[in-house]
Design an enzyme around this catalytic site. Structure first.
Site, short mmCIF file in Angstrom:
data_model
loop_
_atom_site.label_atom_id
_atom_site.label_comp_id
_atom_site.label_asym_id
_atom_site.label_seq_id
_atom_site.Cartn_x
_atom_site.Cartn_y
_atom_site.Cartn_z
N SER A 44 25.18 5.67 11.49
CA SER A 44 25.11 4.31 12.01
C SER A 44 26.48 3.79 12.38
O SER A 44 27.50 4.18 11.81
CB SER A 44 24.49 3.39 10.96
OG SER A 44 23.11 3.61 10.90
N HIS A 88 18.95 14.31 11.50
CA HIS A 88 19.37 13.47 10.36
C HIS A 88 18.11 12.79 9.84
O HIS A 88 17.31 12.26 10.62
CB HIS A 88 20.40 12.44 10.82
CG HIS A 88 20.58 11.35 9.80
ND1 HIS A 88 20.92 11.63 8.49
CD2 HIS A 88 20.42 10.00 9.87
CE1 HIS A 88 20.97 10.49 7.80
NE2 HIS A 88 20.67 9.49 8.62
N ASP A 136 0.88 -1.17 0.00
CA ASP A 136 0.00 0.00 0.00
C ASP A 136 0.92 1.23 0.00
O ASP A 136 1.79 1.35 0.88
CB ASP A 136 -0.85 -0.07 1.28
CG ASP A 136 -1.74 1.15 1.47
OD1 ASP A 136 -1.60 2.11 0.69
OD2 ASP A 136 -2.55 1.13 2.42
N GLU A 193 30.03 8.13 2.43
CA GLU A 193 30.17 6.69 2.67
C GLU A 193 29.94 5.94 1.36
O GLU A 193 29.65 4.75 1.37
CB GLU A 193 29.22 6.22 3.78
CG GLU A 193 27.76 6.56 3.54
CD GLU A 193 26.86 6.03 4.65
OE1 GLU A 193 26.91 4.82 4.87
OE2 GLU A 193 26.13 6.83 5.26
N ASN A 231 16.94 9.59 1.31
CA ASN A 231 18.10 9.71 2.20
C ASN A 231 19.34 10.11 1.41
O ASN A 231 19.72 9.42 0.46
CB ASN A 231 18.33 8.36 2.91
CG ASN A 231 19.31 8.49 4.09
OD1 ASN A 231 19.91 9.54 4.30
ND2 ASN A 231 19.45 7.41 4.84
N SER A 258 18.06 -0.18 13.92
CA SER A 258 18.73 1.10 13.61
C SER A 258 17.89 2.29 14.10
O SER A 258 18.44 3.30 14.54
CB SER A 258 19.03 1.21 12.11
OG SER A 258 17.85 1.45 11.35
N THR A 278 13.84 3.82 1.25
CA THR A 278 14.59 4.88 1.95
C THR A 278 15.92 5.17 1.26
O THR A 278 16.85 5.66 1.89
CB THR A 278 14.79 4.53 3.44
OG1 THR A 278 15.58 3.34 3.55
CG2 THR A 278 13.48 4.31 4.15
N LYS A 316 9.67 10.80 15.10
CA LYS A 316 9.94 9.90 16.24
C LYS A 316 10.99 10.53 17.14
O LYS A 316 10.88 10.50 18.37
CB LYS A 316 10.46 8.55 15.74
CG LYS A 316 9.42 7.66 15.05
CD LYS A 316 10.13 6.41 14.52
CE LYS A 316 9.33 5.64 13.49
NZ LYS A 316 8.37 4.72 14.01
N CYS A 335 26.47 8.40 8.09
CA CYS A 335 25.85 9.70 7.78
C CYS A 335 26.37 10.83 8.65
O CYS A 335 25.93 11.97 8.52
CB CYS A 335 24.34 9.61 7.95
SG CYS A 335 23.60 8.39 6.88
#
Ligand code: HMG
Length: 408
Positions: A328, A251, A47, A97, A295, A219, A170, A260, A129
């Site tokens: 990360s 970020h 969806d 990276e 991203n 993550s 992403t 979040k 990042c």
């Protein structure tokens, strides 16, 4: 409680900021091609609301074969340096990276394409990042020692997880160039910053792989843990509180992540009950560009900053911004800065909107074709297929060397 080797001896205050150092100009570049995540959702049997609402992404930049971290960074730098005193640049730091060579710094190609002074240091930095933030802070220190110099910080990346991988929606690609100097026309950085490092395997890319490996949900949890740790360190050093910031930039692996993160920061600073609209207002304008590029790894936070500066209807002059950088592996850093009076006249919003709105939409097979292109590795001579790019493109390969050209 954070593990610290040594108690911070100094509480940094505004007064200690005897000289203002920060971002003088920002250049931005992204691929001229994108795929709509509705198209991807259809192909993956999902969806599309999972992407549009669940992760907060609508479009994903897709680089053609003749675009790489060098061409994207050169284009971003070209924009950032339009009105700059280029001869004052004595350091170029390239954060990425998605390196194209294990030895040579990608920044040397950019330095050459832009004909920057030879009296210049050039180096490449890596920590997922996060590395553009390390570069920015090193530039801050360098300029405090040498106020007459300017530093070019480049962040350029291509986010790749793999066709059909959970991280696929992403992905993204693009670059940001920051000119850092003692004439910070956009954002003056504060002296204090809080750090957090932990040895975790939430996302990584071994040398033999083109695509990242990721433990996606883990993550997200680690990102939030790093935010809490970096904030605690920052808060202890600066004495600043949540309410001292008018806006926040995070970020942005995907824009829901910032929501979040911001809720988490509100919670740990005792603002759990803060009006949801106020919390949304803190970050809303910083999400606009990333939502339609995806991203950009090292550049993502700084595209968020640009998005806030360019899309805020209110004049942000004098407002303090809180910024959280995450890479990360992992390193997190919370830092801050004050938006400068008259900043709007140094932005290039119209140009950015023109570029973003005139990108070419790819069908799924076109996306998969770009994605699956791999450059020959036999040392032969090859011309790269010509696609839409900015001023610079990756034109050919010869004897294992990449050859770049200026398009117009
Ligand atoms: P997933 O398993 O595809 O998705 O993983 P999900 O099932 O967790 O769903 C995502 C959200 O969509 C959920 O919301 C669902 O409820 C919602 P949440 O629970 O999070 O609030 N959802 C829907 N909403 C509306 N309508 C629907 C619907 N269906 C589901 N129909 C994940 C998602 C992000 C984990 C995956 O895409 C991934 O692994 N991405 C790559 C890793 C990543 O971005 N991690 C972020 C933190 S680490 C970081 O930022 C560093 C990084 O940039 C790398 C670096 O430092 O170099 C990645």
């Amino acid at each position: 409680m954070l593990k610290t080797k040594q108690k911070d001896k100094y509480i940094h205050t505004e007064k200690e900021n005897y000289m203002q150092v920060g971002i003088e100009s920002i250049g931005f570049y992204t691929s001229r091609y994108f795929i709509d995540l509705k198209t991807l959702a259809k192909e993956r049997g999902e969806d599309y609301n999972k992407y549009y609402t669940g992760i907060g992404q609508e479009k994903m930049a897709v680089p053609p074969p003749d675009e790489d971290i060098v061409t994207m960074a050169a284009n971003a730098a070209h924009e950032a340096l339009q009105n700059a005193e280029v001869n004052a640049i004595d350091m170029v730091m390239f954060a990425t990276e998605s390196g194209i060579d294990q030895s040579k710094a990608a920044g040397i190609y950019v330095h050459s394409l832009l004909e920057l002074p030879q009296t210049c240091r050039v180096v490449e930095l890596k920590q997922a990042c996060y590395s553009a933030t390390a570069a920015l802070q090193m530039a801050y220190g360098h300029i405090h020692l040498h106020p007459e110099s300017k530093v070019l910080v480049l962040a350029s990346d291509i986010a790749r997880y793999g066709l059909g991988a959970a991280g696929e929606p992403t992905q993204g690609a693009g670059a940001i160039a920051l000119l850092v100097s003692a004439s910070p026309k956009l954002l003056a950085l504060d002296a204090h910053a809080g750090f957090y490092t932990d040895d975790v395997m939430d996302f990584w890319r071994p040398n033999y792989r083109d695509e990242a490996l990721v433990d996606g949900k883990y993550s997200v949890r680690i990102y939030l843990k790093a935010l809490a740790g970096a904030w605690e360190h920052y808060q202890g050093k600066s004495g600043l509180k949540f309410e001292d910031f008018q806006h926040f930039c995070y970020h942005l692996p995907f824009t829901r992540m910032a929501e979040k993160a911001h809720k988490q920061l509100a919670k740990i600073t005792g603002h759990r009950d803060m009006d949801e609209n106020v919390l949304a207002e803190h970050i809303r304008d910083s999400l606009i560009y990333n939502r339609i590029t995806g991203n950009l790894y090292a550049a993502s936070l700084y595209l968020g900053l640009l998005s806030l500066l360019e899309n805020s209807e209110k004049d942000l002059s004098g407002q303090r911004l809180g910024l959280f950088s995450y890479g990360s592996g992992c390193v997190g850093e919370f830092f801050s800065g004050v938006v400068q009076n008259g900043y709007r006249s140094y932005l290039m919003k119209d140009e950015h909107l023109k570029v973003l709105n005139s990108r070419i939409e790819l069908s799924y097979p076109e996306y998969a074709k770009f994605y699956s292109y791999t450059i020959p590795t036999d040392g032969g001579t090859y011309l790269l297929p010509k696609n839409e790019t900015g001023l610079f493109r990756f034109a050919a390969l010869e004897n294992h060397k990449r050859i770049y050209e200026r398009v117009q």
